[in-house]
Design a protein around this motif. Sequence first.
Motif, short mmCIF file in Angstrom:
data_model
loop_
_atom_site.label_atom_id
_atom_site.label_comp_id
_atom_site.label_asym_id
_atom_site.label_seq_id
_atom_site.Cartn_x
_atom_site.Cartn_y
_atom_site.Cartn_z
N VAL A 79 -29.44 69.47 7.60
CA VAL A 79 -28.28 70.33 7.33
C VAL A 79 -28.78 71.50 6.47
CG1 VAL A 79 -25.99 70.46 6.29
CG2 VAL A 79 -26.75 68.33 7.39
N ALA A 80 -28.69 72.70 7.01
CA ALA A 80 -29.12 73.87 6.25
C ALA A 80 -28.21 74.05 5.04
CB ALA A 80 -29.08 75.12 7.13
N ARG A 81 -28.78 74.62 3.98
CA ARG A 81 -28.00 74.76 2.75
C ARG A 81 -26.67 75.47 3.00
NH1 ARG A 81 -30.30 76.32 -2.76
NH2 ARG A 81 -32.24 75.93 -1.69
N ASP A 82 -26.70 76.51 3.84
CA ASP A 82 -25.48 77.28 4.10
C ASP A 82 -24.47 76.51 4.95
OD1 ASP A 82 -26.62 79.27 2.68
OD2 ASP A 82 -27.13 80.54 4.39
N ASP A 83 -24.91 75.41 5.56
CA ASP A 83 -24.02 74.66 6.44
C ASP A 83 -23.43 73.42 5.76
OD1 ASP A 83 -24.34 76.34 8.61
OD2 ASP A 83 -26.11 75.26 9.36
N ALA A 84 -23.87 73.13 4.54
CA ALA A 84 -23.46 71.88 3.89
C ALA A 84 -21.95 71.82 3.72
CB ALA A 84 -24.17 71.73 2.55
N ALA A 85 -21.33 72.94 3.35
CA ALA A 85 -19.88 72.94 3.14
C ALA A 85 -19.16 72.66 4.45
CB ALA A 85 -19.44 74.28 2.54
N ALA A 86 -19.64 73.24 5.55
CA ALA A 86 -19.01 73.01 6.85
C ALA A 86 -19.17 71.56 7.27
CB ALA A 86 -19.62 73.95 7.89
N ALA A 87 -20.33 70.97 6.98
CA ALA A 87 -20.55 69.57 7.34
C ALA A 87 -19.61 68.67 6.54
CB ALA A 87 -22.01 69.20 7.07
N ARG A 88 -19.48 68.96 5.25
CA ARG A 88 -18.55 68.15 4.42
C ARG A 88 -17.11 68.33 4.90
NH1 ARG A 88 -20.28 66.16 -0.65
NH2 ARG A 88 -22.44 66.68 -1.16
N ALA A 89 -16.75 69.53 5.31
CA ALA A 89 -15.39 69.78 5.79
C ALA A 89 -15.13 68.98 7.06
CB ALA A 89 -15.18 71.28 6.02
N ALA A 90 -16.13 68.89 7.94
CA ALA A 90 -15.96 68.13 9.18
C ALA A 90 -15.75 66.65 8.87
CB ALA A 90 -17.18 68.33 10.09
N VAL A 91 -16.46 66.15 7.87
CA VAL A 91 -16.29 64.76 7.46
C VAL A 91 -14.88 64.55 6.89
CG1 VAL A 91 -17.03 63.00 5.80
CG2 VAL A 91 -18.74 64.36 7.03
N ALA A 92 -14.44 65.48 6.04
CA ALA A 92 -13.12 65.36 5.42
C ALA A 92 -12.01 65.41 6.46
CB ALA A 92 -12.93 66.48 4.38
N ALA A 93 -12.19 66.25 7.48
CA ALA A 93 -11.17 66.35 8.53
C ALA A 93 -11.05 65.03 9.28
CB ALA A 93 -11.54 67.49 9.50
N TRP A 94 -12.19 64.41 9.53
CA TRP A 94 -12.17 63.09 10.19
C TRP A 94 -11.46 62.07 9.31
CZ3 TRP A 94 -14.30 58.60 8.23
CH2 TRP A 94 -14.25 57.49 9.08
N ALA A 95 -11.81 62.07 8.02
CA ALA A 95 -11.25 61.06 7.11
C ALA A 95 -9.73 61.21 7.02
CB ALA A 95 -11.88 61.20 5.73
N ALA A 96 -9.24 62.44 7.03
CA ALA A 96 -7.80 62.66 6.91
C ALA A 96 -7.05 62.08 8.10
CB ALA A 96 -7.53 64.17 6.79
N ALA A 97 -7.72 62.03 9.27
CA ALA A 97 -7.04 61.57 10.48
C ALA A 97 -7.35 60.12 10.82
CB ALA A 97 -7.43 62.48 11.65
N TRP A 98 -8.30 59.51 10.10
CA TRP A 98 -8.75 58.15 10.45
C TRP A 98 -7.67 57.12 10.14
CZ3 TRP A 98 -12.02 54.96 12.75
CH2 TRP A 98 -12.18 53.65 12.25
N VAL A 99 -7.46 56.22 11.05
CA VAL A 99 -6.51 55.13 10.86
C VAL A 99 -7.29 53.83 10.77
CG1 VAL A 99 -4.54 53.89 11.82
CG2 VAL A 99 -4.77 56.37 12.19
#
Lengths: 216, 288
Positions: free
Chosen positions: A63-83
């Motif tokens: 994960v490139a340094r500039d992409d870390a925030a986007a990667a974390r956001a993708a994880v958070a989006a999944w977590a918000a929708a996970w049942v």
Amino acid sequence: MDAAGRGTVSGGLAGVVEVGPAALLVEVADATAALDLAAHLRAVRVPAVEVVPGACTVLLDGVARDDAAAARAAVAAWAAAWVPGTAPPDGEVVELPTVYDGPDLDDVAARWGTDRDGAVERHTATVFVSAFCGFAPGFAYLAGLGDDLAVPRLATPRTAVPPGSVGLAGAWCGVYPTRSPGGWRLLGRTDALLWDPSRDRPALLAPGTRVRFVPA
Amino acid sequence: MTGWTVLAADGLVTLQDRGRPGLAHLGVPRAGALDAPAAALARRLVGGGVDDAVLEATLAGVALRAGSSRWVAVTGAPCAVAVDGRPVGHGRAVRVPAGSELVLGPARAGVRSYLAVGGGWADEPVLGSRSTDTLGGVGPPPVRPGRVLPVGPADPAPPGGDVPGVGGGWPGEPLLRVDPGPRLDRFAAGTLGRLCATAWSASGDADRVGLRLVGPALERVDDRELPSEGMVAGAVQVPPDGRPVVLLADHPTTGGYPVVAVVRAAELAACAQLRPGDPVRFSRAPRA
């Protein structure tokens, strides 16, 4: 979350831990959540070179340094929708014709409080899902057995296990793609080709694949 | 016949390029040259592309007969290089006429020397790479005497232009910068500090999978089995015996030993060049 990125389990997510400057280890509730998260992250093309599910984690490597925030956001989006209790992803079902003549079949049957036929019945009645790979190319850790059927690894691993050997370790089931040392308790063997780099899908049991063993 | 015939290969000799990224979830190690900067330098010296494969020789060297005229360059661990018995330079492009014998001697320091050839070593790629993965057996087998290595087509003109990165001395005791690992909580308090305060040495069984270290055992305070999780190159794994292992390019893609620290990617080349018994130290990387 605290400074290390750990938090309580919510929405299947237990925490996100840095693994050096270019990788994130996402901790989730269980193997099903890990598979689901890994599939989600691939689907949204998370900016990582590797998306590696584990038993209750997903590693994002490269994960490139500039992409870390986007990667974390993708994880958070999944977590918000996970049942919680979500079923494993609806992967293709692969049937593995299996000869149940493994050297540890009697031992496993005894541990399960049954006989050979009873052990085969339980094993063939289970629909497994490939949770993650490791140990060797194409070696899949297959989830599906209950914890009550978990068996310990051999105290002394065999120096050579033939390819196609079907074994158990803990509550995991696995099939050895190539000849290798191994400490899993062997139930039988299959002729299925688990690993073939010349195929479009080199690993027969890629994560998410569902697996059923059928007596050969 | 334009292939180059391997005459001698005493230590482990493998083809390596940049490896097989993107397949870790299938259990396929990345592989690729362990001293990536040295391999890249060799490729640049012969005017090769970034994905050309090079030969990685381990300690003992390698000898080949040229099936076609080509520029070659040797980098990495310093070693004697000779064409038909005549010494030629390390770290520069050398023309080898068809029929000549090219010999890389044993490494005089370090472990891994790299041999690039104009046009690249052209074995059939497996899953997009010509790298040999010594753990899983993906890719071409290790190079043995008698094998004929195909080479790709190449421009006969000498490679031109400045090639930075040549020269400079061989590094002494490396100081490996580390970040805290994801499983620091499985170790006694102060373990990262002890890792960095200890004078370690490289063990005798270093291979492409991991660099094992000799020193005091690191104390694990949580001996429950760690559920298997994805591993990165540079992860400092601690097995039950407490002796740390720095994972290198052929490492298993998942594992159940806790990772106490992670060596920065830029330091992995130094790990690849440590001889058994060589001293090595760790230090905390500055926070990025």
